[in-house]
Design a protein around this motif. Structure first.
Motif, PDB file in Angstrom:
ATOM      1  N   SER A  18       0.811  -1.209   0.000  1.00 28.95           N
ATOM      2  CA  SER A  18       0.000   0.000   0.000  1.00 28.95           C
ATOM      3  C   SER A  18       0.849   1.266   0.000  1.00 28.95           C
ATOM      4  CB  SER A  18      -0.894   0.014   1.246  1.00 28.95           C
ATOM      5  OG  SER A  18      -0.127   0.325   2.407  1.00 28.95           O
ATOM      6  N   VAL A  19       0.158   2.398   0.064  1.00 26.32           N
ATOM      7  CA  VAL A  19       0.809   3.708   0.142  1.00 26.32           C
ATOM      8  C   VAL A  19       1.100   4.097   1.591  1.00 26.32           C
ATOM      9  CG1 VAL A  19      -0.150   4.559  -2.028  1.00 26.32           C
ATOM     10  CG2 VAL A  19      -1.433   4.898   0.112  1.00 26.32           C
ATOM     11  N   GLY A  20       1.072   3.137   2.491  1.00 20.51           N
ATOM     12  CA  GLY A  20       1.264   3.435   3.904  1.00 20.51           C
ATOM     13  C   GLY A  20       2.531   4.192   4.225  1.00 20.51           C
ATOM     14  N   LEU A  21       3.645   3.847   3.558  1.00 21.89           N
ATOM     15  CA  LEU A  21       4.912   4.522   3.860  1.00 21.89           C
ATOM     16  C   LEU A  21       4.933   5.940   3.305  1.00 21.89           C
ATOM     17  CD1 LEU A  21       7.143   3.136   5.574  1.00 21.89           C
ATOM     18  CD2 LEU A  21       5.574   1.504   4.513  1.00 21.89           C
ATOM     19  N   ASP A  22       4.119   6.225   2.295  1.00 23.00           N
ATOM     20  CA  ASP A  22       3.993   7.596   1.805  1.00 23.00           C
ATOM     21  C   ASP A  22       3.235   8.446   2.811  1.00 23.00           C
ATOM     22  OD1 ASP A  22       5.154   7.200  -0.961  1.00 23.00           O
ATOM     23  OD2 ASP A  22       3.548   5.721  -0.982  1.00 23.00           O
ATOM     24  N   VAL A  23       2.188   7.885   3.404  1.00 20.44           N
ATOM     25  CA  VAL A  23       1.477   8.577   4.478  1.00 20.44           C
ATOM     26  C   VAL A  23       2.410   8.776   5.670  1.00 20.44           C
ATOM     27  CG1 VAL A  23      -0.504   8.490   6.050  1.00 20.44           C
ATOM     28  CG2 VAL A  23      -0.719   7.616   3.708  1.00 20.44           C
ATOM     29  N   MET A  24       3.258   7.793   5.913  1.00 18.19           N
ATOM     30  CA  MET A  24       4.216   7.907   7.017  1.00 18.19           C
ATOM     31  C   MET A  24       5.124   9.113   6.839  1.00 18.19           C
ATOM     32  SD  MET A  24       4.832   6.118   9.776  1.00 18.19           S
ATOM     33  CE  MET A  24       5.041   7.653  10.687  1.00 18.19           C
ATOM     34  N   GLY A  25       5.503   9.408   5.595  1.00 17.97           N
ATOM     35  CA  GLY A  25       6.317  10.596   5.333  1.00 17.97           C
ATOM     36  C   GLY A  25       5.616  11.867   5.791  1.00 17.97           C
ATOM     37  N   ARG A  26       4.303  11.934   5.579  1.00 16.62           N
ATOM     38  CA  ARG A  26       3.543  13.103   6.029  1.00 16.62           C
ATOM     39  C   ARG A  26       3.496  13.178   7.551  1.00 16.62           C
ATOM     40  NH1 ARG A  26       2.571  18.174   6.359  1.00 16.62           N
ATOM     41  NH2 ARG A  26       0.428  18.700   6.962  1.00 16.62           N
ATOM     42  N   LEU A  27       3.311  12.051   8.223  1.00 12.01           N
ATOM     43  CA  LEU A  27       3.306  12.069   9.690  1.00 12.01           C
ATOM     44  C   LEU A  27       4.659  12.528  10.228  1.00 12.01           C
ATOM     45  CD1 LEU A  27       1.382   8.826  10.754  1.00 12.01           C
ATOM     46  CD2 LEU A  27       0.497  11.111  10.267  1.00 12.01           C
ATOM     47  N   ILE A  28       5.727  12.091   9.582  1.00 10.63           N
ATOM     48  CA  ILE A  28       7.066  12.524  10.010  1.00 10.63           C
ATOM     49  C   ILE A  28       7.190  14.032   9.892  1.00 10.63           C
ATOM     50  CG2 ILE A  28       9.520  12.436   9.357  1.00 10.63           C
ATOM     51  CD1 ILE A  28       9.050   9.430   8.724  1.00 10.63           C
ATOM     52  N   GLU A  29       6.669  14.592   8.800  1.00  7.87           N
ATOM     53  CA  GLU A  29       6.668  16.050   8.662  1.00  7.87           C
ATOM     54  C   GLU A  29       5.934  16.713   9.819  1.00  7.87           C
ATOM     55  OE1 GLU A  29       6.823  17.038   3.890  1.00  7.87           O
ATOM     56  OE2 GLU A  29       4.861  16.973   4.855  1.00  7.87           O
ATOM     57  N   MET A  30       4.778  16.187  10.147  1.00  7.87           N
ATOM     58  CA  MET A  30       3.914  16.824  11.131  1.00  7.87           C
ATOM     59  C   MET A  30       4.505  16.800  12.533  1.00  7.87           C
ATOM     60  SD  MET A  30       0.200  15.540   9.735  1.00  7.87           S
ATOM     61  CE  MET A  30      -0.777  16.762  10.626  1.00  7.87           C
ATOM     62  N   VAL A  31       5.110  15.670  12.921  1.00 11.59           N
ATOM     63  CA  VAL A  31       5.610  15.590  14.298  1.00 11.59           C
ATOM     64  C   VAL A  31       7.024  16.130  14.447  1.00 11.59           C
ATOM     65  CG1 VAL A  31       4.106  13.649  14.820  1.00 11.59           C
ATOM     66  CG2 VAL A  31       6.456  13.217  14.086  1.00 11.59           C
ATOM     67  N   SER A  32       7.771  16.186  13.335  1.00 10.64           N
ATOM     68  CA  SER A  32       9.152  16.708  13.415  1.00 10.64           C
ATOM     69  C   SER A  32       9.218  18.205  13.168  1.00 10.64           C
ATOM     70  CB  SER A  32      10.044  15.992  12.400  1.00 10.64           C
ATOM     71  OG  SER A  32       9.735  16.383  11.068  1.00 10.64           O
ATOM     72  N   GLY A  33       8.194  18.757  12.479  1.00  6.42           N
ATOM     73  CA  GLY A  33       8.211  20.175  12.130  1.00  6.42           C
ATOM     74  C   GLY A  33       9.110  20.485  10.955  1.00  6.42           C
ATOM     75  N   GLN A  34       9.565  19.447  10.236  1.00  7.45           N
ATOM     76  CA  GLN A  34      10.419  19.619   9.066  1.00  7.45           C
ATOM     77  C   GLN A  34       9.785  18.983   7.840  1.00  7.45           C
ATOM     78  OE1 GLN A  34      14.173  17.775  10.772  1.00  7.45           O
ATOM     79  NE2 GLN A  34      15.057  19.495   9.646  1.00  7.45           N
ATOM     80  N   PRO A  35      10.051  19.511   6.644  1.00  4.94           N
ATOM     81  CA  PRO A  35       9.674  18.762   5.444  1.00  4.94           C
ATOM     82  C   PRO A  35      10.309  17.376   5.503  1.00  4.94           C
ATOM     83  CG  PRO A  35      10.360  20.990   4.868  1.00  4.94           C
ATOM     84  CD  PRO A  35      10.703  20.796   6.319  1.00  4.94           C
ATOM     85  N   PHE A  36       9.602  16.389   4.993  1.00  3.29           N
ATOM     86  CA  PHE A  36      10.068  15.008   5.084  1.00  3.29           C
ATOM     87  C   PHE A  36      11.461  14.826   4.508  1.00  3.29           C
ATOM     88  CE2 PHE A  36       9.884  10.657   3.010  1.00  3.29           C
ATOM     89  CZ  PHE A  36      10.273   9.973   4.155  1.00  3.29           C
ATOM     90  N   ASP A  37      11.711  15.393   3.323  1.00  2.00           N
ATOM     91  CA  ASP A  37      13.028  15.224   2.711  1.00  2.00           C
ATOM     92  C   ASP A  37      14.121  15.876   3.544  1.00  2.00           C
ATOM     93  OD1 ASP A  37      11.946  17.703   2.072  1.00  2.00           O
ATOM     94  OD2 ASP A  37      12.615  17.674  -0.018  1.00  2.00           O
ATOM     95  N   GLN A  38      13.816  17.002   4.183  1.00  2.00           N
ATOM     96  CA  GLN A  38      14.811  17.669   5.022  1.00  2.00           C
ATOM     97  C   GLN A  38      15.087  16.867   6.289  1.00  2.00           C
ATOM     98  OE1 GLN A  38      16.411  20.584   3.911  1.00  2.00           O
ATOM     99  NE2 GLN A  38      17.827  19.871   5.485  1.00  2.00           N
ATOM    100  N   PHE A  39      14.041  16.258   6.847  1.00  2.00           N
ATOM    101  CA  PHE A  39      14.228  15.399   8.017  1.00  2.00           C
ATOM    102  C   PHE A  39      15.182  14.251   7.686  1.00  2.00           C
ATOM    103  CE2 PHE A  39      13.264  11.729  10.639  1.00  2.00           C
ATOM    104  CZ  PHE A  39      13.213  12.260  11.916  1.00  2.00           C
ATOM    105  N   LEU A  40      14.963  13.598   6.553  1.00  2.00           N
ATOM    106  CA  LEU A  40      15.857  12.501   6.164  1.00  2.00           C
ATOM    107  C   LEU A  40      17.286  12.992   6.003  1.00  2.00           C
ATOM    108  CD1 LEU A  40      13.820  10.436   3.521  1.00  2.00           C
ATOM    109  CD2 LEU A  40      14.115   9.971   5.967  1.00  2.00           C
ATOM    110  N   GLN A  41      17.449  14.145   5.383  1.00  2.00           N
ATOM    111  CA  GLN A  41      18.792  14.675   5.175  1.00  2.00           C
ATOM    112  C   GLN A  41      19.488  14.977   6.498  1.00  2.00           C
ATOM    113  OE1 GLN A  41      20.607  14.925   2.419  1.00  2.00           O
ATOM    114  NE2 GLN A  41      22.314  15.744   3.610  1.00  2.00           N
ATOM    115  N   ASP A  42      18.771  15.640   7.398  1.00  2.00           N
ATOM    116  CA  ASP A  42      19.384  16.087   8.655  1.00  2.00           C
ATOM    117  C   ASP A  42      19.575  14.954   9.651  1.00  2.00           C
ATOM    118  OD1 ASP A  42      19.304  18.604   7.559  1.00  2.00           O
ATOM    119  OD2 ASP A  42      17.666  19.339   8.818  1.00  2.00           O
ATOM    120  N   ARG A  43      18.622  14.040   9.721  1.00  2.00           N
ATOM    121  CA  ARG A  43      18.641  13.046  10.781  1.00  2.00           C
ATOM    122  C   ARG A  43      19.215  11.695  10.352  1.00  2.00           C
ATOM    123  NH1 ARG A  43      15.214  13.573  15.080  1.00  2.00           N
ATOM    124  NH2 ARG A  43      16.423  11.768  15.804  1.00  2.00           N
TER     125      ARG A  43
END
Length: 431
Positions: free
Chosen positions: A226-251
């Motif tokens: 499913s698209v579950g991991l794509d939705v997960m990217g949005r949740l990561i944005e919401m709880v981290s306060g960063q765009p998903f791609d930036q979170f991956l880069q920084d963390r």
């Protein structure tokens, strides 16, 4: 490498369904040590490239979390290219993005910012009241209210009940495509079934539109890609306060030393990018030439399910970090507890996997895991022929990189795992 007991299913069960010229010379830089240590892998790669089935292929293999990888490479970036594939060539890894997103999520679970069994409607209220198809892949008007909420665990393990345009059939597939719910890119050319498709603008819009669609299955009941991991990217944005791609880069990417993994390939790196092919009637048709790839454009969204391009060297660093329980070259990228949890079986109790292509295995944070005597294997494959995994019992990491679609045209995922098994244990690879 340690030839510890590994079963065939533990190495290949997770990958079996995930799906030039006959005179191509052996790459001058091929590691003699790797050739000697992994003869079955070498024969497999030579078979595909030497026969002209594929223009290039490379394996990256390593022991433990500290040793540099060995590589076995054949062929070139494209049929018409003179540039050999190597550890720094760039490949569309598609669903091998999922374990990366899964581990990013585990960081936030470890930090208490997400909970595995937290309803995602806590963060995206549009998912609070969902409808489920009475008949999976049947009518999208014959629906019933969902009995359960989608949780973080469900997203990570493909048990959310959400659909996937590459998996579903009938009206639900058409509805996903019409709504722009196609989380990936393959070509600048119009592809069958995607004529007129218009992608959504960002992950926020993607998830809001997705929440208007009926579920295919009851949350927690069935393993369905499913698209579950794509939705997960949005949740990561919401709880981290960063765009998903930036979170991956920084963390993740920067701390792990992964400097060649992107959602968009920089123009300056285009010479490293492979060409992706469609295999049709035994011919290779270039659907995404490296020099003019769609991956040179900014994607509509940084899709956590299938959006990344990476190099064998970079993805090996991700695997090294996992084998080091979060540590690589002295740097703790994520906690040991987060890695152990993410690479364990997270399937909800009672989830039906009997009709899935992970049958006989479990599932962790974005990747398949072995069970019982096969415990210790974690990894996943991609839609264009790539596959990578770690095995904690043997202390090995292995990745294979090539570019063709659909992945099931050749049994590359299964054959690679078989070849690694043969070379690590000394057992003859099954035909």
């Amino acid at each position: 490498m340690n030839a510890m007991t590994l079963s065939r299913r533990g190495l290949i069960g997770s990958f079996g369904a995930l799906a030039g010229s006959a005179l191509v010379p052996r790459a001058a830089f091929a590691s003699a040590a790797a050739e000697a240590r992994f003869p079955a892998v070498s024969r497999m790669i030579e078979g595909y490239v030497g026969s002209g089935k594929l223009p290039g292929m490379i394996a990256a293999l390593g022991a433990g979390s500290s040793a540099a990888p060995l590589d076995i490479a054949r062929g070139t970036l494209a049929k018409i290219s003179q540039t050999p594939v190597d550890m720094d060539s760039l490949f569309r890894i598609y669903s091998m993005t999922k374990p990366i997103t899964g581990m990013a999520a585990m960081m936030l679970v470890d930090e208490g910012k997400l909970r595995l069994d937290q309803p995602i409607a806590d963060l995206i209220p549009a998912f609070a009241k969902l409808q489920v198809q009475v008949t999976p892949d049947g009518s999208i008007t014959d629906l019933r209210p969902a009995k359960a909420q989608i949780t973080v665990r469900h997203l990570l393990t493909h048990t959310s009940g959400l659909g996937y345009s590459i998996i579903q059939k009938g009206p639900i597939k058409d509805a996903y495509i019409k709504a722009g719910l196609v989380p990936g890119r393959a070509s600048r050319m119009p592809l069958p079934g995607l004529e007129g498709f218009k992608p959504l603008a960002n992950l926020a819009q993607f998830t809001e539109v997705l929440a208007t669609m009926p579920l295919v299955y009851e949350p927690g009941s069935v393993w369905s890609y499913s698209v579950g991991l794509d939705v997960m990217g949005r949740l990561i944005e919401m709880v981290s306060g960063q765009p998903f791609d930036q979170f991956l880069q920084d963390r993740l990417f920067a701390p792990a030393g992964m400097d060649s993994t992107w959602f968009r390939v920089p123009e300056a790196q285009v010479a490293r990018l492979t060409t992706n092919y469609a295999v049709a009637a035994g011919m290779l048709l270039p659907i995404d030439p490296g020099r003019s790839s769609i991956y040179l454009d900014a994607p509509p969204c940084p899709f956590g399910g299938a959006g990344l391009v990476s190099s064998p060297r970079d993805y090996d660093r991700f695997l090294r970090m996992l084998l080091g329980f979060g540590k690589i070259e002295g740097r703790q990228v994520m906690s040991e507890a987060a890695v152990r949890l993410g690479t364990s079986n997270l399937l909800p109790e009672g989830a039906d996997v009997s009709q899935s292509f992970i049958k006989g295995n479990g599932f962790g944070a974005g990747g398949s895991v072995g069970l019982g005597e096969d415990a210790g294997t974690y990894g996943w494959g991609g839609a264009a022929g790539t596959v990578a995994f770690v095995n904690y019992r043997a202390g090995i990491r292995a990745g294979l990189y090539t570019q063709y679609m659909p992945a099931e045209t050749y049994p590359v995922h299964r054959e690679f795992a078989q070849a690694v098994l043969a070379d690590v244990t000394g057992k003859k690879a099954a035909v």
